[in-house]
Design a protein around this motif. Sequence first.
Motif, PDB file in Angstrom:
ATOM      1  N   GLY A 323      41.997  51.286  56.881  1.00  0.00           N
ATOM      2  CA  GLY A 323      42.244  50.598  58.146  1.00  0.00           C
ATOM      3  C   GLY A 323      42.889  49.244  57.982  1.00  0.00           C
ATOM      4  N   SER A 324      42.963  48.728  56.739  1.00  0.00           N
ATOM      5  CA  SER A 324      43.594  47.435  56.506  1.00  0.00           C
ATOM      6  C   SER A 324      45.098  47.607  56.338  1.00  0.00           C
ATOM      7  CB  SER A 324      42.999  46.785  55.251  1.00  0.00           C
ATOM      8  OG  SER A 324      41.593  46.634  55.379  1.00  0.00           O
ATOM      9  N   THR A 325      45.830  46.570  56.703  1.00  0.00           N
ATOM     10  CA  THR A 325      47.290  46.649  56.635  1.00  0.00           C
ATOM     11  C   THR A 325      47.819  46.184  55.275  1.00  0.00           C
ATOM     12  OG1 THR A 325      47.424  44.442  57.625  1.00  0.00           O
ATOM     13  CG2 THR A 325      47.562  46.338  59.110  1.00  0.00           C
ATOM     14  N   TYR A 326      47.121  45.252  54.632  1.00  0.00           N
ATOM     15  CA  TYR A 326      47.613  44.741  53.354  1.00  0.00           C
ATOM     16  C   TYR A 326      47.366  45.748  52.239  1.00  0.00           C
ATOM     17  CZ  TYR A 326      42.768  43.073  53.623  1.00  0.00           C
ATOM     18  OH  TYR A 326      41.413  42.979  53.815  1.00  0.00           O
ATOM     19  N   LEU A 327      48.095  45.569  51.145  1.00  0.00           N
ATOM     20  CA  LEU A 327      48.135  46.571  50.087  1.00  0.00           C
ATOM     21  C   LEU A 327      46.885  46.559  49.214  1.00  0.00           C
ATOM     22  CD1 LEU A 327      49.849  48.790  48.812  1.00  0.00           C
ATOM     23  CD2 LEU A 327      50.923  47.035  47.369  1.00  0.00           C
ATOM     24  N   TYR A 328      46.509  45.382  48.717  1.00  0.00           N
ATOM     25  CA  TYR A 328      45.368  45.263  47.798  1.00  0.00           C
ATOM     26  C   TYR A 328      44.221  44.511  48.464  1.00  0.00           C
ATOM     27  CZ  TYR A 328      48.749  46.694  44.253  1.00  0.00           C
ATOM     28  OH  TYR A 328      49.681  47.379  43.535  1.00  0.00           O
ATOM     29  N   ASP A 329      43.022  44.764  47.944  1.00  0.00           N
ATOM     30  CA  ASP A 329      41.813  44.145  48.515  1.00  0.00           C
ATOM     31  C   ASP A 329      41.673  42.712  47.992  1.00  0.00           C
ATOM     32  OD1 ASP A 329      39.423  43.590  49.692  1.00  0.00           O
ATOM     33  OD2 ASP A 329      38.408  45.411  49.019  1.00  0.00           O
ATOM     34  N   VAL A 330      42.356  41.794  48.642  1.00  0.00           N
ATOM     35  CA  VAL A 330      42.344  40.390  48.239  1.00  0.00           C
ATOM     36  C   VAL A 330      40.968  39.768  48.484  1.00  0.00           C
ATOM     37  CG1 VAL A 330      43.377  38.123  48.665  1.00  0.00           C
ATOM     38  CG2 VAL A 330      44.806  40.176  48.631  1.00  0.00           C
ATOM     39  N   ASN A 331      40.311  40.158  49.554  1.00  0.00           N
ATOM     40  CA  ASN A 331      38.987  39.611  49.861  1.00  0.00           C
ATOM     41  C   ASN A 331      37.994  39.897  48.740  1.00  0.00           C
ATOM     42  OD1 ASN A 331      39.709  38.568  52.397  1.00  0.00           O
ATOM     43  ND2 ASN A 331      39.433  40.564  53.357  1.00  0.00           N
ATOM     44  N   LEU A 332      38.081  41.077  48.155  1.00  0.00           N
ATOM     45  CA  LEU A 332      37.179  41.432  47.059  1.00  0.00           C
ATOM     46  C   LEU A 332      37.419  40.533  45.850  1.00  0.00           C
ATOM     47  CD1 LEU A 332      35.026  43.361  45.948  1.00  0.00           C
ATOM     48  CD2 LEU A 332      36.858  44.905  45.268  1.00  0.00           C
ATOM     49  N   VAL A 333      38.668  40.284  45.523  1.00  0.00           N
ATOM     50  CA  VAL A 333      38.986  39.405  44.388  1.00  0.00           C
ATOM     51  C   VAL A 333      38.516  37.978  44.659  1.00  0.00           C
ATOM     52  CG1 VAL A 333      40.869  38.444  43.013  1.00  0.00           C
ATOM     53  CG2 VAL A 333      40.919  40.846  43.685  1.00  0.00           C
ATOM     54  N   LEU A 334      38.637  37.532  45.892  1.00  0.00           N
ATOM     55  CA  LEU A 334      38.137  36.193  46.243  1.00  0.00           C
ATOM     56  C   LEU A 334      36.631  36.106  46.068  1.00  0.00           C
ATOM     57  CD1 LEU A 334      40.294  35.434  49.420  1.00  0.00           C
ATOM     58  CD2 LEU A 334      40.460  34.329  47.178  1.00  0.00           C
ATOM     59  N   ARG A 335      35.923  37.187  46.392  1.00  0.00           N
ATOM     60  CA  ARG A 335      34.466  37.188  46.180  1.00  0.00           C
ATOM     61  C   ARG A 335      34.143  37.191  44.686  1.00  0.00           C
ATOM     62  NH1 ARG A 335      34.626  40.950  50.549  1.00  0.00           N
ATOM     63  NH2 ARG A 335      34.242  42.730  49.158  1.00  0.00           N
ATOM     64  N   PHE A 336      34.958  37.890  43.896  1.00  0.00           N
ATOM     65  CA  PHE A 336      34.769  37.843  42.442  1.00  0.00           C
ATOM     66  C   PHE A 336      34.893  36.410  41.923  1.00  0.00           C
ATOM     67  CE2 PHE A 336      36.431  42.450  41.879  1.00  0.00           C
ATOM     68  CZ  PHE A 336      35.184  42.936  42.236  1.00  0.00           C
ATOM     69  N   LEU A 337      35.926  35.707  42.392  1.00  0.00           N
ATOM     70  CA  LEU A 337      36.157  34.337  41.933  1.00  0.00           C
ATOM     71  C   LEU A 337      35.039  33.399  42.380  1.00  0.00           C
ATOM     72  CD1 LEU A 337      39.992  34.050  42.597  1.00  0.00           C
ATOM     73  CD2 LEU A 337      38.843  34.225  40.389  1.00  0.00           C
ATOM     74  N   LYS A 338      34.525  33.625  43.570  1.00  0.00           N
ATOM     75  CA  LYS A 338      33.405  32.817  44.049  1.00  0.00           C
ATOM     76  C   LYS A 338      32.175  33.043  43.173  1.00  0.00           C
ATOM     77  CE  LYS A 338      30.611  31.871  48.157  1.00  0.00           C
ATOM     78  NZ  LYS A 338      30.358  32.249  49.578  1.00  0.00           N
ATOM     79  N   ALA A 339      31.929  34.290  42.818  1.00  0.00           N
ATOM     80  CA  ALA A 339      30.794  34.597  41.941  1.00  0.00           C
ATOM     81  C   ALA A 339      31.009  34.010  40.547  1.00  0.00           C
ATOM     82  CB  ALA A 339      30.598  36.108  41.852  1.00  0.00           C
ATOM     83  N   PHE A 340      32.253  34.009  40.091  1.00  0.00           N
ATOM     84  CA  PHE A 340      32.557  33.456  38.774  1.00  0.00           C
ATOM     85  C   PHE A 340      32.283  31.957  38.725  1.00  0.00           C
ATOM     86  CE2 PHE A 340      35.739  31.396  35.996  1.00  0.00           C
ATOM     87  CZ  PHE A 340      35.318  31.897  34.780  1.00  0.00           C
ATOM     88  N   ARG A 341      32.684  31.253  39.763  1.00  0.00           N
ATOM     89  CA  ARG A 341      32.515  29.791  39.771  1.00  0.00           C
ATOM     90  C   ARG A 341      31.065  29.369  39.998  1.00  0.00           C
ATOM     91  NH1 ARG A 341      36.711  26.269  42.983  1.00  0.00           N
ATOM     92  NH2 ARG A 341      35.496  24.760  41.792  1.00  0.00           N
ATOM     93  N   HIS A 342      30.370  30.086  40.866  1.00  0.00           N
ATOM     94  CA  HIS A 342      29.004  29.684  41.196  1.00  0.00           C
ATOM     95  C   HIS A 342      27.955  30.323  40.299  1.00  0.00           C
ATOM     96  CE1 HIS A 342      31.230  28.730  44.913  1.00  0.00           C
ATOM     97  NE2 HIS A 342      30.333  27.788  45.073  1.00  0.00           N
ATOM     98  N   GLY A 343      28.290  31.451  39.691  1.00  0.00           N
ATOM     99  CA  GLY A 343      27.307  32.143  38.856  1.00  0.00           C
ATOM    100  C   GLY A 343      27.400  31.827  37.383  1.00  0.00           C
ATOM    101  N   GLY A 344      28.519  31.213  36.954  1.00  0.00           N
ATOM    102  CA  GLY A 344      28.681  30.942  35.532  1.00  0.00           C
ATOM    103  C   GLY A 344      27.835  29.791  35.021  1.00  0.00           C
ATOM    104  N   GLY A 345      27.635  28.766  35.873  1.00  0.00           N
ATOM    105  CA  GLY A 345      26.831  27.622  35.455  1.00  0.00           C
ATOM    106  C   GLY A 345      27.449  26.898  34.274  1.00  0.00           C
TER     107      GLY A 345
END
Length: 556
Positions: A323-345
């Motif tokens: 149902g999304s118009t864009y090609l790749y799941d950018v939101n998922l990658v942004l959540r990965f990066l958020k987890a990387f920055r906040h979970g790495g310590g």
Amino acid sequence: MLMERRLSWCTSTVGQKFMALVLLFLEITMSTIFAKKIVGSYSGRLSKLFGKSTNAKRNKVVFHDFPGGAENFELVSRFCYNEGKIDVNPSNILFLYSAAQFMEMNTSVSGTCNLLEKTKKSIEEISYWTWSDLLVALKHCQDLQPIATFSGVLEKCLDSLVGRLAITSEASPCASTSSPDSSGFRLSCDSRSTESLKNSFSRATWWFEDLSVLSPDLIGMLIELMVSRKYNHVMISRFLFHYQKSKFCTASSDEKCKVLEIVIDMLYTLDPISISCKNLFGILRVVLSLKIGKSCRNKLESMIGSQMDQATLDNLLIPSPYGSTYLYDVNLVLRFLKAFRHGGGWQLSPMRMKKVASLIDLYIAEVAPDPCLKSSKFLALLVALPDSARDSWDELYHAMDIYLEVHAGLSEEEKMKICCALNYEKLSTEACMHLSQNARFPSKSTVQALISQQLKLKNLLQGTNNTKLYTDSPLNFNDIQGKAKKDEATKQVVLYSGRLDISAENEKLRAHLQRMQWRVVELEKVCKKMQTQMAKIMKSKVSSHSAARSLPRLCS
């Protein structure tokens, strides 16, 4: 005459059938009375039921919730008819224990051991069972898990199972790189052959197939116990991935969701460095096609985010949701990066951060040509990591150039928001030259790039002057002439920058900027040459034993 008629009727076919029914009725009645007496003597529950009953209709007792069904009742009856003797084994121990509890068979008859006591004694001996016996018992525990938990059978089986694994598991062949022998030489694992390593790994994972038959709930309890016993997390994670794959062969959609939730929950309790990033992305692709709980999905994304430095570009190129118009799941990658920055310590070292930044630069370049990608999402990718994560912004500049080319209909305000994310100080001279001639970028961006290059040149010249004062080396005529040219060029750069009007015609502005940019390049070359000469001077001064100072030529 009457007696003859009765005898003839009894010898007839109908009479014989009637007599047979009477005898069968008497036999059943007698056996029922006998059964009531035998079974009732061992079962407190039956004894109470028959003792209170005065009505003949109460001679029939029906148990709709008898544990184990008719087969288990047959086992109990066999125990009673054999005068309290029965073979308690891993296949029936749980059924006999549950039946003994249900029937209240805690009374000894004629000095024999009652069934409840007999099963409890067998439960205490579970630690002496073989590996096969433990597996058989655990399979039955799946059918009667509440009773298995209450009786302690499940806990003791799992405890004994983990104990066996801890004893028989072999350490990794390269767990210690070397160890000294009695002669003082070090024996290294590198001398082992590839075949030996394969055999060692096979011995370490021999139990994977045996435990893959267990239910997800039992696997969850097993892994929790293994973690509490400090079992090897790497081996646990490998088993969980193996379990997920083996269960998916014949599982339904609901069963797959259950398996995935247990596997993800258990992986989340392990040390992140013991989990394969590649396998996590494999599970993610399966999760995307199924409906699992949001909590489990968040845990999976958090685990992947903590290992973003181990990911590849192919891992991140995940198609957008239906149902999304864009090609790749950018939101998922942004959540990965958020987890990387906040979970790495504290584990977020500069090296890991730069590795992730290089990966994201490749990802941004891949998604930039997508005509359906919104500017807000593209900007979020640009600012997801701090400036310190990148030594150069050239790759991002080229990605921005591609995005602005594809999205030519963006407003000036949207373009400026994207360009504000660009770090001009970390652009190379070539990138700045390209930007100064790039009509797709706003005029403010080209001016900002020029000002940034001017500051870099000024700092470079100041550093060169400080070095010359420190070495106390006089300059010849060529040096003075070169310095005068640099000062003149610098003044011209400042003059042009001060007089440039942002609202002026773009073509004229770009022509001026291009000429000044060439001058900056030439000055940088001269300064680099001077720095090389100064380095040689410093080296010669340290190595020289002569008191006389040499007067080298800084510039030819």
